[in-house]
Design an enzyme around this catalytic site. Sequence first.
Site, PDB file in Angstrom:
ATOM      1  N   CYS A  13       0.814  -1.220   0.000  1.00 12.41           N
ATOM      2  CA  CYS A  13       0.000   0.000   0.000  1.00 12.41           C
ATOM      3  C   CYS A  13       0.843   1.264   0.000  1.00 12.41           C
ATOM      4  CB  CYS A  13      -0.952  -0.007   1.186  1.00 12.41           C
ATOM      5  SG  CYS A  13      -2.287  -1.182   0.991  1.00 12.41           S
ATOM      6  N   ASP A  63      -8.524  -3.999  -4.840  1.00  9.89           N
ATOM      7  CA  ASP A  63      -7.271  -3.569  -4.226  1.00  9.89           C
ATOM      8  C   ASP A  63      -6.138  -4.411  -4.804  1.00  9.89           C
ATOM      9  OD1 ASP A  63      -5.627  -2.197  -2.350  1.00  9.89           O
ATOM     10  OD2 ASP A  63      -7.321  -2.169  -0.956  1.00  9.89           O
TER      11      ASP A  63
END
Lengths: 343, 67
Positions: A13, A63
């Site tokens: 991330c 994601d």
Amino acid sequence: MVRLTTTVKTSGCAAKLAAGELDKILSSIPPQRADELIVGFETHDDALAWDLGDGRIMIQSVDFFPPVADEAYDFGQVAAANALSDIYAMGAVPAVAMNVMCFPSCMDLSIMKDILLGAQDKAREAGLIIAGGHTISDQGIKFGLCVTGFTTKDRLWKNRGAEDGDVIVVTKRIGTGIINTMIKAGEASAGAEAAVLASMKELNKRAAETAYSYHVHAATDITGFSLLGHLHEMAEASCLSIDLDCAAVPVFEEALDGARFGFIPEGAYNNRDYLADSVIFDPSIPLELRDLLFDPQTSGPLALAMSRDEAQDYVRTYGEPACIIGQFSSGDRGVIRVYQNNS
Amino acid sequence: MTIDTSGYSCPEPVIMTKKALRDKPDSLSVIVDNVASRENVTRFARATGYSVSETKDGGKWILLLTR
């Protein structure tokens, strides 16, 4: 054997586009509306929510990111746990998912297979099915999931809805971005490396299921925009401010050393700059602790807003490392005041 | 001595700085070309007992590490 994290510039991330840049684009695109769409992207929530009209709410999220673990199977597990986290953060149960894969044509295909197997085993643990997906040839590996889950209207957790006096519970330690940067530099201990990998692989399933017994007023998961970034989104969406006790935040201790020695991912500085007007630090708080609060997390904790009594009960029931780290209050919408309670 | 970390992303500039400081020189100049490298090299230098002064040079910074 290729160490996957050495093939990419940024990991997990921490590779997220800076929030400020993203805001500029998203705010220039007119949002589409529909009666069934009860959560869109206006409040930076974790996923979209679609009212199916029969009491069920469908939740969707996607994601994906570059490798954050050196072993392909581990990376698949982390990417899956991270992608499912958005569904858990909405109070939903994941049902089906599809793979999203970018893969260099020159690389050994057994790596791709191991990534997919890691994700599938994690999906099995979560009780959902991965059926299909999409793969394109690219310069670097990127992998994740597009996930669909379901919840009900009375258990749809949004990042808005926190109430004045609610406290914030987090369920995992903070510092994965810094430890991952230390790993890249060969500076992390074997213990820290193992602890961070285990934390990133851990589903937020039990953290969410434990919360089903309480009145959760707002929820999110902590990922690339950092603890402060995601709490800011909760505060902003809930029209409240937050007092955050940084001494209560559960951290990977070695990440404080990593921060002191400058093993900090670029994303942390993007987060800091984006939040410059929203975070007020008590002057006594050391720089490394501030850095840690801006650190982009991969497959990070759930952050849950509920009454103090319920939160204390949740923390006792869930166990370590869950703890209460702050409190919402009225006024100064979106502002986070960070203090350090050393008592 | 001067090292140029331009074009490298974190944690590489810190690793390069660490190597250059191995023999504990009295001073070292480190050229950095992005905010994260500037911040991280500065943190590393301070944590290892160096003080840091910086000058801006176009889109780059020159960090002078002294002890």
